[in-house]
Design a protein around this motif. Structure first.
Motif: not given
Length: 450
Positions: A36, A53, A92, A199, A202, A206, A323
């Motif tokens: 990702l 994504l 990731r 989600r 992410r 990203d 994270t």
């Protein structure tokens, strides 16, 4: 597709837990998702059936398939016997899930929905994404200190449940739904899942435009110990790992969070926001709080699956998300429910133990020994004496990580008398050993402080 291994349920926490005891076994993934990182995404085409994504912006997006969460992981998660949990951990760097347990089970979001409130407010403000300073302050307070007045502001100005209805297709969410009928103002009753929470992160990491990413993740990286409503936000990720990255916590149904922070230079308690910048701070509102009258019949979100569990509005909810690791390597979502009436400190400790048992690539676990405390309003002090400044208070009955111990000022709590103190590295202060559940004046297995 190989089946997931059965879930192991561990026994209730003892009075002392070591960090080593928190490490759970795991197995490798059997199906890969794409890397990702932007560079990898640019050079690697999507393979059939792989997860990706949604694209940036308000255009229609493709959801990450729910099956991809389970297909990418082969693991068992340690969960206390009386806790209901949804767990998803996404690395990731490798593009794989390392942990998954009921990732698509719906939970009431509590304050985790504030991520969607922030993204919705900023969605169509490109390309510069300029915001007035008052807006930036309000968003910062909502995300880092979990300010409920700020959330109610964005819920109201965004059209209430319309916020959720807009964000679901934008981010390709599959298990998120507005609050049930009869609770239109209760933004914390938004249904969400661990998979959808991953989600959201992410997308932020990203795909989100740089100004959006910097504002939202910047605030989450500055998460405060004490929330604006006096709840201690140190459970889960902040306690289980050294220096987590972004953190967004959620809680609902508890009566006391037991966190009191000292006043800063401006006379404002740490983790609180001046009321001058938060219009309506003193106005009663539903938000994420549950009262006795809210314990209504469970609500089943419109998933289309008749066998899906109903949304529980009664049990205490405690969620830790965010994270971990260098460059926000791993995204972690742990959503939990606890029996109605569970004390905050008890749930706090169980969520921390559960989170610490996970396979989280890039994580560093703190050294020390965990002990259970007793009493309420136990102060953490700047030095090993009652005459030193109080840094904060502990949630009643919470487990704490002890780094070392030493003799200091004598404390009397009849019939107990003790002059030994424990250093809590995660609080940067000391508590008297009297309030730690142990048979003697000193803590077994804990070294003396230098």
């Amino acid at each position: 597709m190989f089946p997931l291994r059965p879930v192991r349920r561990m026994s209730l926490l003892g009075t002392a837990l070591t960090s080593a005891a928190l490490i759970a076994a795991y197995a490798c993934s059997a199906a890969a998702a794409p890397l990702l990182t932007p560079s990898a995404a640019a050079r690697s085409p999507q393979s059939a059936g792989s997860a990706h994504l949604p694209s940036t912006g308000p255009a229609a997006t493709r959801a990450v398939p729910a099956a991809a969460v389970e297909a990418e992981t082969r693991t068992a998660v340690d969960i206390p016997a009386d806790v209901t949990a949804g767990v998803a951990v996404f690395d990731r760097l490798t593009g794989r899930f390392t942990e998954s347990h009921q990732p698509d089970r719906a939970f009431r979001s509590a304050s985790v929905v504030k991520l969607l409130l922030a993204l919705d407010h900023m969605w169509n403000r490109g390309p510069a994404y300029d915001l007035p300073q008052e807006d930036r302050d309000r968003l910062g307070a909502m995300l880092s200190s979990s300010n409920d007045a700020a959330a109610s502001h964005y819920w109201s100005t965004g059209g209430g449940s319309a916020v959720i209805s807009r964000m679901v297709p934008r981010l390709g969410l599959t298990g998120t739904a507005p609050p049930p009928a009869g609770y239109p103002g209760y933004w914390g009753y938004t249904a969400t899942t661990a998979a959808d929470t991953v989600r959201v992160y992410r997308y932020l990491l990203d795909q989100a435009p740089a100004p959006v990413r910097d504002l939202v993740l910047g605030a989450l990286h500055r998460s405060t110990r004490c929330a604006a409503d006096g709840f201690d936000q140190g459970f889960g990720l902040p306690s289980a790992f050294e220096a987590p990255g972004a953190v967004k916590q959620g809680w609902s149904g508890f009566t006391s969070g037991g966190c009191v922070a000292p006043e800063g230079p401006a006379g404002i308690a740490s983790g609180r926001t001046p009321s001058a910048t938060m219009p309506g701070n003193d106005i009663a509102r539903p938000g994420s709080r549950r009262t006795a009258s809210d314990a209504a019949a469970p609500f089943a979100p419109p998933s289309g699956d008749a066998a899906a569990p109903a949304l529980d509005l009664t049990s205490e909810a405690l969620h830790t998300t965010g994270t971990v690791g260098p460059d926000d390597r791993t995204v972690v979502a742990v959503l939990t429910l606890h029996p109605d009436g569970t004390p905050y400190g008890t749930a706090y400790s169980k969520v921390t133990a559960l989170t610490g048992s996970l396979n989280v690539p890039g994580a560093v676990r703190p050294s020390g020994t965990r002990f259970t405390t007793w009493g309420s309003g136990v102060r953490v002090r700047a030095a090993a004496t009652t005459s030193s400044a109080a840094l904060t208070t502990l949630p009643a009955g919470v487990d704490v990580l002890v780094g070392c111990q030493k003799q200091g000022g004598q404390v009397s709590v009849p019939p107990y008398l003790n002059d030994w103190w424990a250093y809590l590295p995660q609080y940067g202060g000391w508590i008297t050993n009297i309030y730690i559940s142990t048979p003697g004046n000193t803590l077994p297995g804990v070294p003396n402080c230098p």
